[in-house]
Design an enzyme around this catalytic site. Structure first.
Site, mmCIF file in Angstrom:
data_model
loop_
_atom_site.group_PDB
_atom_site.id
_atom_site.type_symbol
_atom_site.label_atom_id
_atom_site.label_comp_id
_atom_site.label_asym_id
_atom_site.label_seq_id
_atom_site.Cartn_x
_atom_site.Cartn_y
_atom_site.Cartn_z
ATOM 1 N N CYS A 20 0.857 -1.187 0.000
ATOM 2 C CA CYS A 20 0.000 0.000 0.000
ATOM 3 C C CYS A 20 0.888 1.230 0.000
ATOM 4 C CB CYS A 20 -0.972 -0.025 1.182
ATOM 5 S SG CYS A 20 -0.194 0.012 2.815
ATOM 6 N N ASN A 23 2.388 1.372 4.363
ATOM 7 C CA ASN A 23 2.712 0.100 5.039
ATOM 8 C C ASN A 23 2.446 0.164 6.544
ATOM 9 O OD1 ASN A 23 5.550 -2.056 5.694
ATOM 10 N ND2 ASN A 23 3.535 -2.690 5.025
ATOM 11 N N CYS A 25 -1.286 0.587 7.440
ATOM 12 C CA CYS A 25 -2.725 0.280 7.565
ATOM 13 C C CYS A 25 -3.106 -0.937 6.711
ATOM 14 C CB CYS A 25 -3.567 1.495 7.171
ATOM 15 S SG CYS A 25 -3.281 2.958 8.187
ATOM 16 N N ARG A 26 -3.323 -0.703 5.406
ATOM 17 C CA ARG A 26 -3.925 -1.755 4.578
ATOM 18 C C ARG A 26 -3.004 -2.948 4.334
ATOM 19 N NH1 ARG A 26 -5.157 2.219 -0.209
ATOM 20 N NH2 ARG A 26 -3.248 3.072 0.704
ATOM 21 N N SER A 27 -1.760 -2.691 3.911
ATOM 22 C CA SER A 27 -0.915 -3.849 3.555
ATOM 23 C C SER A 27 -0.515 -4.710 4.756
ATOM 24 C CB SER A 27 0.298 -3.445 2.708
ATOM 25 O OG SER A 27 1.159 -2.578 3.393
ATOM 26 N N ASP A 138 -8.029 3.941 1.113
ATOM 27 C CA ASP A 138 -7.142 4.254 2.238
ATOM 28 C C ASP A 138 -7.974 4.661 3.470
ATOM 29 O OD1 ASP A 138 -5.179 5.109 3.892
ATOM 30 O OD2 ASP A 138 -4.218 6.438 2.427
#
Ligand code: 4NP
Length: 179
Positions: A20, A23, A25-27, A138
């Site tokens: 993401c 690095n 939150c999402r990934s 995001d």
């Protein structure tokens, strides 16, 4: 002795990385969920998962506390230290799963610059046949609800990712000569 000789086991690990922007939150959430799904499928010995960001602002730091809380509340674990994607990893990862069009465009640009193939850079949600669009938005500037929504999008895609990896592992097995 050369790799693949009868006395030396081949390094057949399948490497997948989630990517993401930051690095944090999402990934890292996708890394944790994918690892759990890979464990459940009995593939932990064969598949390695990590994550990275296209940006470097958070390198060395923890995952966002909201990502950590959402993972914990849903039964996932994560030991995380943020890192930035290194273009050398295009050739060291079998599957590169990005969260949004911005990540995709950044990595395609880097792949072009270093002259490597980018066909294995894929949007994570393209593995969810029920997804109405293919981005994980995001959640960084929103509230906790956004993190729960993020987790659910990732969970829905993770099953398709593991099915894809199983097919790729199977294809590898059938294309390798017997020892
Ligand atoms: P991520 O979220 O890409 O899901 O980790 C973000 C985290 C931090 C920032 C942007 C997005 N930031 O601008 O610091």
């Amino acid at each position: 002795m050369h790799p693949g000789s009868p006395t030396e086991p081949r390094n057949d690990t399948y490497h997948v990385i989630t990517v993401c922007l930051g690095n944090i939150c999402r990934s890292p959430m996708a890394e944790s969920v994918l690892r759990a799904e890979i464990d459940r499928a009995g593939l932990a010995e064969l598949v390695d998962v990590d994550s990275a960001g296209t940006g470097d602002w958070h390198v060395g730091g923890d995952a966002d506390h909201r990502a950590q809380a959402t993972l914990r509340d849903n039964g996932y674990s994560l030991d995380h230290q943020a890192k930035q994607f290194n273009p050398a990893w295009f050739e060291e990862r079998d599957l590169i799963l990005v969260m949004d069009a911005n990540n995709l465009s950044t990595l395609r640009g880097w792949a072009k610059r270093v002259g490597v193939d980018d066909a294995h850079v894929r949007l994570l949600r393209s593995f969810d046949p029920a997804a109405d669009h293919h981005e994980v938005p995001d959640p960084y500037y929103g509230g906790m609800r956004g993190f729960q929504d993020t987790l659910e999008m990732i969970e829905a895609a993770a099953r398709g990712v593991v099915a894809h990896i199983e097919l790729e592992l199977q294809a590898r097995r059938t294309s390798q000569p017997p020892n």
